[in-house]
Design an enzyme around this catalytic site. Structure first.
Site, PDB file in Angstrom:
ATOM      1  N   ASN A   1       0.851  -1.189   0.000  1.00  0.00           N
ATOM      2  CA  ASN A   1       0.000   0.000   0.000  1.00  0.00           C
ATOM      3  C   ASN A   1       0.893   1.247   0.000  1.00  0.00           C
ATOM      4  OD1 ASN A   1      -1.424   2.266   1.079  1.00  0.00           O
ATOM      5  ND2 ASN A   1      -3.079   0.904   1.673  1.00  0.00           N
TER       6      ASN A   1
ATOM      7  N   HIS B   1       0.983   6.251   1.851  1.00  0.00           N
ATOM      8  CA  HIS B   1       1.712   7.219   2.674  1.00  0.00           C
ATOM      9  C   HIS B   1       2.927   7.816   1.975  1.00  0.00           C
ATOM     10  CE1 HIS B   1      -1.283   6.844   5.589  1.00  0.00           C
ATOM     11  NE2 HIS B   1      -1.112   5.537   5.680  1.00  0.00           N
TER      12      HIS B   1
ATOM     13  N   HIS C   1      -5.578   3.610  -1.635  1.00  0.00           N
ATOM     14  CA  HIS C   1      -6.900   3.989  -1.123  1.00  0.00           C
ATOM     15  C   HIS C   1      -7.197   5.416  -1.580  1.00  0.00           C
ATOM     16  CE1 HIS C   1      -9.605   4.388   2.742  1.00  0.00           C
ATOM     17  NE2 HIS C   1     -10.246   4.695   1.639  1.00  0.00           N
TER      18      HIS C   1
ATOM     19  N   ARG D   1      -9.278   8.153  -1.019  1.00  0.00           N
ATOM     20  CA  ARG D   1     -10.270   8.588  -0.016  1.00  0.00           C
ATOM     21  C   ARG D   1     -11.129   9.698  -0.577  1.00  0.00           C
ATOM     22  NH1 ARG D   1      -9.046   6.806   5.596  1.00  0.00           N
ATOM     23  NH2 ARG D   1     -10.808   8.119   6.101  1.00  0.00           N
TER      24      ARG D   1
ATOM     25  N   ARG E   1      -6.971  12.847   0.863  1.00  0.00           N
ATOM     26  CA  ARG E   1      -5.892  13.307   1.746  1.00  0.00           C
ATOM     27  C   ARG E   1      -4.530  12.723   1.379  1.00  0.00           C
ATOM     28  NH1 ARG E   1      -7.530  10.247   7.293  1.00  0.00           N
ATOM     29  NH2 ARG E   1      -9.494  11.270   6.827  1.00  0.00           N
ATOM     30  N   HIS E   2      -4.515  11.570   0.706  1.00  0.00           N
ATOM     31  CA  HIS E   2      -3.208  11.063   0.241  1.00  0.00           C
ATOM     32  C   HIS E   2      -3.257  10.792  -1.267  1.00  0.00           C
ATOM     33  CE1 HIS E   2      -5.195   7.373   1.559  1.00  0.00           C
ATOM     34  NE2 HIS E   2      -4.902   7.550   2.830  1.00  0.00           N
TER      35      HIS E   2
ATOM     36  N   GLU F   1      -8.651   0.564  -3.109  1.00  0.00           N
ATOM     37  CA  GLU F   1      -9.498   0.603  -1.910  1.00  0.00           C
ATOM     38  C   GLU F   1     -10.365   1.842  -1.991  1.00  0.00           C
ATOM     39  OE1 GLU F   1      -7.039   0.791   1.520  1.00  0.00           O
ATOM     40  OE2 GLU F   1      -6.304  -1.236   1.287  1.00  0.00           O
TER      41      GLU F   1
ATOM     42  N   THR G   1      -8.349   3.738   8.454  1.00  0.00           N
ATOM     43  CA  THR G   1      -9.564   2.924   8.411  1.00  0.00           C
ATOM     44  C   THR G   1      -9.677   2.168   9.732  1.00  0.00           C
ATOM     45  OG1 THR G   1      -9.060   2.676   6.083  1.00  0.00           O
ATOM     46  CG2 THR G   1     -10.848   1.338   6.936  1.00  0.00           C
TER      47      THR G   1
ATOM     48  N   GLU H   1     -11.256  -9.266   3.149  1.00  0.00           N
ATOM     49  CA  GLU H   1      -9.991  -8.900   3.775  1.00  0.00           C
ATOM     50  C   GLU H   1     -10.271  -8.710   5.254  1.00  0.00           C
ATOM     51  OE1 GLU H   1      -7.315  -6.310   1.774  1.00  0.00           O
ATOM     52  OE2 GLU H   1      -6.468  -5.542   3.640  1.00  0.00           O
TER      53      GLU H   1
ATOM     54  N   HIS I   1      -3.804  -4.454   7.808  1.00  0.00           N
ATOM     55  CA  HIS I   1      -3.924  -3.236   8.614  1.00  0.00           C
ATOM     56  C   HIS I   1      -3.026  -3.333   9.845  1.00  0.00           C
ATOM     57  CE1 HIS I   1      -5.349   0.496  10.306  1.00  0.00           C
ATOM     58  NE2 HIS I   1      -5.882   0.729   9.112  1.00  0.00           N
ATOM     59  N   GLY I   2      -2.039  -2.434   9.858  1.00  0.00           N
ATOM     60  CA  GLY I   2      -1.167  -2.314  11.017  1.00  0.00           C
ATOM     61  C   GLY I   2      -0.082  -3.371  11.117  1.00  0.00           C
TER      62      GLY I   2
ATOM     63  N   GLY J   1       1.113  -1.319   4.360  1.00  0.00           N
ATOM     64  CA  GLY J   1       1.561  -0.015   3.880  1.00  0.00           C
ATOM     65  C   GLY J   1       2.355   0.797   4.882  1.00  0.00           C
TER      66      GLY J   1
HETATM   67  N1  PXP Z   1      -5.942  -3.130   4.019  1.00  0.00           N
HETATM   68  C1  PXP Z   1      -6.903  -2.187   4.039  1.00  0.00           C
HETATM   69  C2  PXP Z   1      -8.263  -2.558   3.580  1.00  0.00           C
HETATM   70  C3  PXP Z   1      -6.612  -0.863   4.440  1.00  0.00           C
HETATM   71  O1  PXP Z   1      -7.589   0.065   4.438  1.00  0.00           O
HETATM   72  C4  PXP Z   1      -5.292  -0.540   4.799  1.00  0.00           C
HETATM   73  C5  PXP Z   1      -4.949   0.869   5.176  1.00  0.00           C
HETATM   74  O2  PXP Z   1      -5.236   1.719   4.130  1.00  0.00           O
HETATM   75  C6  PXP Z   1      -4.321  -1.548   4.747  1.00  0.00           C
HETATM   76  C7  PXP Z   1      -4.682  -2.844   4.381  1.00  0.00           C
HETATM   77  C8  PXP Z   1      -2.893  -1.284   5.081  1.00  0.00           C
HETATM   78  O3  PXP Z   1      -2.766  -0.901   6.421  1.00  0.00           O
HETATM   79  P1  PXP Z   1      -1.378  -0.359   6.938  1.00  0.00           P
HETATM   80  O4  PXP Z   1      -1.085   0.881   6.160  1.00  0.00           O
HETATM   81  O5  PXP Z   1      -1.627  -0.114   8.384  1.00  0.00           O
HETATM   82  O6  PXP Z   1      -0.365  -1.436   6.695  1.00  0.00           O
END
Ligand code: PXP
Length: 250
Positions: free
Chosen positions: A13, A16, A49, A51, A55-56, A76, A107, A157, A200-201, A222
């Site tokens: 991702n 950022h 993503h 948005r 914002r990004h 996304e 998210t 997911e 995520h995370g 990401g």
């Molecule tokens: N998967 C989804 C659906 C997300 O919305 C995000 C964050 O945009 C990620 C994965 C990646 O998350 P992270 O940036 O925390 O690794």
């Protein structure tokens, strides 16, 4: 019954990279350049993503990624008419439907599918007809998985945020419970015929237990990779994540 244990895909991702660019309002660093580095470092796909508040990632970023990438793009987006029109114009390989709140920093939770089934079924139908693989970003919750299945999604997911937060905050009993929930729900989603992704995370410390679940086919990562890239470079940060995923899978 191990036929589904295959190559675990890494979707990088690049949101950022755009966050850093937008901090100055100019053209650098370029998300497309990051995507090319990610491809070379072993990413199986690029995730971005778009948005509602831009914002990004920007519309121009999606244009450039759609035109230039040689690996699949996973777009996304929120389930809004504007985003649906954009997706239908670009027809990315995959569309991941995520919840979106303007005031959130990222998210925060999964999509509430069960209470919005009818609308979401109608929302994703044209995307499926256009050939996009539709994924739904949800909590590891049987009710949401069943609803995602009923509306005709190909992929779920599973949100790994609660697991990663518990680890980061040293709440290890909670972390282990979240991991167990992810494990059970990966198996459950797979049993319904859904392809299972997670994200995520995720970090170097948290990725391996999730990567080891045989039903999980793709991780989308990401923020941590872009942060690590400040210290070691993007190529190295992605290669290390890829290696950890492969070790977990071996
Ligand atoms: N998967 C989804 C659906 C997300 O919305 C995000 C964050 O945009 C990620 C994965 C990646 O998350 P992270 O940036 O925390 O690794």
């Amino acid at each position: 019954m191990n036929d589904y244990v295959g190559h675990l895909r890494l979707g990088v991702n690049i949101d950022h990279v755009a966050t850093v660019r937008n901090a100055r309002g100019g053209g650098v660093p370029e998300p497309l350049r990051a995507a090319r580095v990610a491809e070379a470092a072993g990413a199986d796909g690029i995730t971005a993503h778009l948005r509602e508040d831009r914002r990004h990632i920007s519309d121009a970023d999606i244009d450039a990624l759609s035109a230039e990438l040689t690996v699949p793009l996973n777009l996304e987006m929120a389930a809004t008419p504007e985003m649906q029109a954009i997706a239908l114009r670009h027809k990315p390989h995959a569309v991941c439907i995520v919840p979106e709140k303007r005031e959130e920093r990222t998210t925060e939770g999964g999509l509430e599918v069960a209470q919005d089934e009818n609308r979401l079924a109608h929302f994703i139908a044209p995307l499926r007809d256009a050939g996009c693989r539709v994924s739904i970003f949800i909590a590891a919750d049987a009710r949401q998985i069943e609803a995602a299945h009923r509306i005709g999604a190909a992929v779920v997911e599973l949100h790994t945020g609660a697991y990663c937060d518990a680890h980061a905050e040293g709440r290890f009993a909670d972390r282990d419970a979240e991991l167990e929930r992810l494990r059970e729900m990966s198996t459950f989603a797979h049993s319904l015929g859904l392809e299972v992704h997670a994200g995520h995370g995720l970090t170097y410390e948290t990725v391996k237990p999730v990567a080891a679940f045989p039903e999980v086919m793709e991780l989308n990562i990401g923020h941590y990779l872009i942060g690590e890239a400040i210290f070691v470079g993007l190529d190295a940060s992605i290669r290390r994540m890829r290696a950890l995923m492969d070790e977990a899978r071996a």
